[in-house]
Write a protein that holds these residues in place. Sequence first.
Motif, short mmCIF file in Angstrom:
data_model
loop_
_atom_site.label_atom_id
_atom_site.label_comp_id
_atom_site.label_asym_id
_atom_site.label_seq_id
_atom_site.Cartn_x
_atom_site.Cartn_y
_atom_site.Cartn_z
N THR A 129 41.45 -50.83 10.32
CA THR A 129 40.89 -49.88 9.38
C THR A 129 41.98 -49.12 8.65
OG1 THR A 129 38.97 -49.64 10.79
CG2 THR A 129 39.30 -47.93 9.14
N ALA B 216 38.05 -48.61 -0.21
CA ALA B 216 36.90 -49.36 -0.70
C ALA B 216 36.82 -49.40 -2.22
CB ALA B 216 35.61 -48.75 -0.12
N ASP B 217 37.43 -48.44 -2.88
CA ASP B 217 37.36 -48.40 -4.35
C ASP B 217 38.53 -49.10 -5.04
OD1 ASP B 217 39.29 -46.48 -3.68
OD2 ASP B 217 38.63 -45.06 -5.22
#
Length: 150
Positions: free
Chosen positions: A25, A31-32
Amino acid sequence: MRPTATKGLVAAGVTAAALLATATTAEAAPADKAQVLSSFTQTSASSYNSWASAEANRGAWSAYGFNWSTDYCSSSPDNPFGFPFQKSCQRHDFGYRNYKEMGAFSAHKSRLDSAFYEDLKRVCNRYSGATKSACNSTAWVYYQAVRAFG
């Protein structure tokens, strides 16, 4: 196996899995990333300015794992006839390399080439008269080259 040994192995396995999940992670790009990449590769002057600001402060964007490498204008001159095309070529490389790494190059190539041409024309807008015409003609040749061979 004895029950205590089994419990110890299970606990160690759970701990290892948790550490691995945390490491994965932490290393994953935000995520963008695709959205940010898109915002840096549009045809507008504001997109170019956002990219230039990010390029000047790459460390702030390190979590995204962007590929900032460049060969500028490849085998063509970076500053043909004195026109400073180097930064435009650099942003074009940024778009090509990052979309290729994402496996989405073909869907974005046309826009990347158009953004390149707009960047070149903005360089040419600094000039006037015959110099501007010569710059725009050179920009057109560079644009046609990336459309055909990029």
